[in-house]
Motif scaffolding. Structure first.
Motif, PDB file in Angstrom:
ATOM      1  N   ARG A   1      49.491  43.041   5.565  1.00 54.32           N
ATOM      2  CA  ARG A   1      49.656  41.996   6.580  1.00 54.32           C
ATOM      3  C   ARG A   1      50.247  40.721   5.973  1.00 54.32           C
ATOM      4  O   ARG A   1      51.202  40.160   6.481  1.00 54.32           O
ATOM      5  CB  ARG A   1      48.306  41.718   7.244  1.00 54.32           C
TER       6      ARG A   1
ATOM      7  N   ALA B   1      43.020  32.523  14.718  1.00 58.72           N
ATOM      8  CA  ALA B   1      44.162  33.021  15.503  1.00 58.72           C
ATOM      9  C   ALA B   1      45.313  32.025  15.466  1.00 58.72           C
ATOM     10  O   ALA B   1      45.119  30.828  15.659  1.00 58.72           O
ATOM     11  CB  ALA B   1      43.782  33.329  16.936  1.00 58.72           C
ATOM     12  N   GLY B   2      46.493  32.572  15.228  1.00 58.55           N
ATOM     13  CA  GLY B   2      47.680  31.719  15.158  1.00 58.55           C
ATOM     14  C   GLY B   2      47.916  31.150  13.776  1.00 58.55           C
ATOM     15  O   GLY B   2      48.566  30.113  13.629  1.00 58.55           O
ATOM     16  N   THR B   3      47.431  31.824  12.743  1.00 56.33           N
ATOM     17  CA  THR B   3      47.560  31.238  11.403  1.00 56.33           C
ATOM     18  C   THR B   3      48.992  31.292  10.881  1.00 56.33           C
ATOM     19  O   THR B   3      49.407  30.405  10.154  1.00 56.33           O
ATOM     20  CB  THR B   3      46.634  31.927  10.391  1.00 56.33           C
ATOM     21  N   ARG B   4      49.744  32.348  11.261  1.00 56.89           N
ATOM     22  CA  ARG B   4      51.127  32.393  10.734  1.00 56.89           C
ATOM     23  C   ARG B   4      51.951  31.262  11.331  1.00 56.89           C
ATOM     24  O   ARG B   4      52.790  30.681  10.656  1.00 56.89           O
ATOM     25  CB  ARG B   4      51.768  33.768  10.964  1.00 56.89           C
TER      26      ARG B   4
ATOM     27  N   LYS C   1      41.042  32.664  19.394  1.00 57.70           N
ATOM     28  CA  LYS C   1      40.565  33.919  18.800  1.00 57.70           C
ATOM     29  C   LYS C   1      40.211  34.993  19.848  1.00 57.70           C
ATOM     30  O   LYS C   1      40.712  36.120  19.748  1.00 57.70           O
ATOM     31  CB  LYS C   1      39.373  33.610  17.884  1.00 57.70           C
TER      32      LYS C   1
END
Ligand code: ADP
Length: 246
Positions: free
Chosen positions: A95, A132-135, A175
């Motif tokens: 990932r 959630a949304g870390t990238r 999340k």
């Protein structure tokens, strides 16, 4: 992990965390937080906490990796072992390797690599707390770290996801929406609206994708405004002071 909520959006169009479908989570940024890096940025977005550091341009070793006419931009996305509920095994995973590759490419049209032949610019994005949304959070922080390092860029890059829950499109998934939603579409774009990263998890129709991209564009406008305010705070004031001193 929490159970799937019965409903994600109430009859007034309000999500579980109180946001409208087109509203991003609160975002704060601070540039220049690391004295050893050439550029850095700490970003909080909802419950995400991300630190981006840029080193370079500097000579690339081994030399066989050097690119004669331009710099090599390397991007490493990493989640700290303590960034999620269960400990993450340190070291690269499938990932994180994939996210690193596509996130580095998200800066292709803006970083003016031709100014630094044979050099390397290293971007490190460390996720300290994930929600959630870390990238996308990492890309937003990396943009400011690159500017902080003085890397010449044609403009900024912003990133935000759109997804689908309860049959409705929502931006910047939290999340539960990410875990139990029907789709997740992280997107990065330049200030001109050129899409530089687009990934999709789940299913969306062409119409939904088109509408989702428009929603993300509006979200990215808000992020560009936050990034520019941070730049003004860091560099604008200094410049004004200089003018005042002259
Ligand atoms: P993004 O963070 O860009 O949305 P994903 O959709 O892959 O990326 O992950 C969504 C969320 O799931 C992450 O932000 C994080 O909170 C959680 N997550 C991702 N990988 C792991 C993992 N290996 N262990 C526990 N939680 C994870």
């Amino acid at each position: 992990m929490s159970d799937k909520p019965e409903k994600f959006i109430d009859e007034n169009g309000i999500r579980l965390d109180g946001r409208r479908v087109d509203e991003i989570r609160p975002m704060t940024v601070e540039m220049g937080v690391l004295s050893r890096a050439d550029g850095s940025c700490y970003l909080e977005w909802g419950n995400n906490k991300v630190l981006a550091a840029v080193y370079g341009p500097r000579e690339l070793h081994p030399r066989r990796l050097q690119r004669p006419g331009e710099a090599l931009v390397r991007y490493r996305y990493n989640m700290a072992a303590f960034s999620v509920e269960d400990r993450i095994r340190p070291g690269p995973s499938r990932r994180s390797t994939e996210i690193s590759k596509v996130s580095g490419e998200a800066f292709e049209p803006v970083v003016m690599k031709q100014f630094y032949p044979s050099a390397v610019i290293d971007v490190f994005a460390e996720v300290l707390q994930a929600d959630a949304g870390t990238r996308t959070a990492a890309i937003n922080a990396a943009t400011l770290a690159l500017v902080d390092a003085g890397i010449p860029m044609k403009g900024l890059v912003a990133a935000c996801a759109v997804g689908k829950v309860d049959g409705q499109l929502v931006i910047d998934l939290n999340k539960p929406e990410d875990n139990y939603g029907d789709a997740d579409l992280p997107i990065a774009m330049t200030e001109d609206g050129e899409i530089t990263l687009l990934q999709m998890d789940g299913n969306l129709t062409v119409e939904e994708i088109n509408k989702g991209v428009e929603m993300v564009k509006a979200g990215c406008e808000q992020i560009f405004a936050i990034q520019k305010a941070a730049l003004l705070e860091k560099f604008g004031t200094a410049e004004e002071d200089e003018v005042l001193e002259d």
